[in-house]
Design a protein around this motif. Structure first.
Motif, short mmCIF file in Angstrom:
data_model
loop_
_atom_site.label_atom_id
_atom_site.label_comp_id
_atom_site.label_asym_id
_atom_site.label_seq_id
_atom_site.Cartn_x
_atom_site.Cartn_y
_atom_site.Cartn_z
N ASP A 204 -3.57 4.93 0.03
CA ASP A 204 -4.45 3.92 0.61
C ASP A 204 -4.71 4.17 2.09
N LYS B 291 -7.41 7.66 -1.51
CA LYS B 291 -8.15 6.98 -2.56
C LYS B 291 -9.59 6.75 -2.08
N GLY C 90 -10.16 4.52 0.91
CA GLY C 90 -8.94 4.50 1.70
C GLY C 90 -9.19 4.81 3.16
N VAL D 34 0.83 -1.20 0.00
CA VAL D 34 0.00 0.00 0.00
C VAL D 34 0.87 1.26 0.00
#
Length: 261
Positions: free
Chosen positions: A109, A134, A137, A46
């Motif tokens: 993320d 995101k 996220g 990530v």
């Protein structure tokens, strides 16, 4: 209540003694990172942004969890230089304040803030968290609370007459007001909000307590002689009241939320 420290103090106070800060500050409970792996978006590969990493107590754990990329947004130039000295290819250090100038819209993320978010204005900062995350996220913020629950004469003696950081402007630590912190997250449009309280007892000595207390922003602001005299007095009080080894209770409140989508 004593006067308040300006938020700008947080951008330079801790880098004034990088080695002392790194040695004196507590690590975070392993449970924090286990929870992030379980339900906070932490996984191998990530992309993570960390707000105010300091000397990297949380940063090391994020890298250890095999994040592909950790962007450490650190306003203090001395602390930024310390992190760059690690020579870690996956760690990108941005020597800047967290805010609208931080690049990477929709590219992270996970965004985290460990004992740092109280230095920011919650509304604007969380708007930038949403901008950078995101869809779907995660955002996580947590604190080590350095005063013991209930009566804490050693902590009170240290702060007697000192200006207070943003974490200490009410009768309870900023992080312990779960209703307010949850409301901040909800107002920013974050979802799936969770609050977890972790507690642990740590063996300390008067000297290790002094080293911890010496890292606090309000203490760092004092002239050298006043700072050392205050720390001397609290160390002597700890020895007198608690002995040469004792345990202190530390709380670590953790908040996790998700970006919609």
């Amino acid at each position: 209540m004593s006067n308040a420290l300006d938020r700008a103090v947080g951008t330079t106070a801790f880098g004034a003694d990088v080695a002392g800060y790194a040695a004196g500050r507590l690590d975070y409970p392993g449970e924090v990172f286990a929870i992030l792996v379980e339900r906070g978006g932490m996984a191998p590969g990530v992309s993570v942004l960390e707000i105010g990493p300091g000397t990297g107590q949380a940063t090391r754990e994020l890298l250890g969890a095999r994040a592909a990329r950790v962007v450490a947004v650190e306003p203090d130039p001395e602390l930024s230089a310390h992190l760059r000295e690690w020579g870690e290819a996956r760690l990108e250090v941005a020597n800047m304040a967290f805010g609208p100038a931080v690049p990477g819209d929709g590219s992270f993320d996970l965004i985290v803030a460990a004992t740092a978010f109280h230095w920011l204005e919650a509304g604007p900062a969380l708007a930038d968290v949403r901008r950078l995350l995101k869809p779907g996220g995660h955002f996580a913020m947590w604190w080590n609370v350095f005063s013991e629950p209930g009566e804490d004469p050693l902590f009170d003696a240290l702060f007697d007459g000192l200006a207070r950081p943003p974490s200490m402007l009410s009768d309870q630590h900023y992080s312990l007001d779960a209703a307010a912190r949850t409301a901040d997250l909800a107002a920013a449009g974050l979802t799936a909000i969770e609050h977890v309280m972790l507690e642990r007892r740590i063996a300390m000595t008067p000297a290790s307590l002094r080293a911890l207390f010496a890292t606090f922003s309000a203490v760092r602001q004092l002239p050298t002689e006043q700072r050392e005299a205050r720390l001397d007095a609290v160390e002597a009080q700890a020895l007198r009241e608690r002995g040469d080894q004792f345990e202190r209770m530390f709380q670590t409140p953790l908040y996790i939320a998700r970006s919609p989508g």
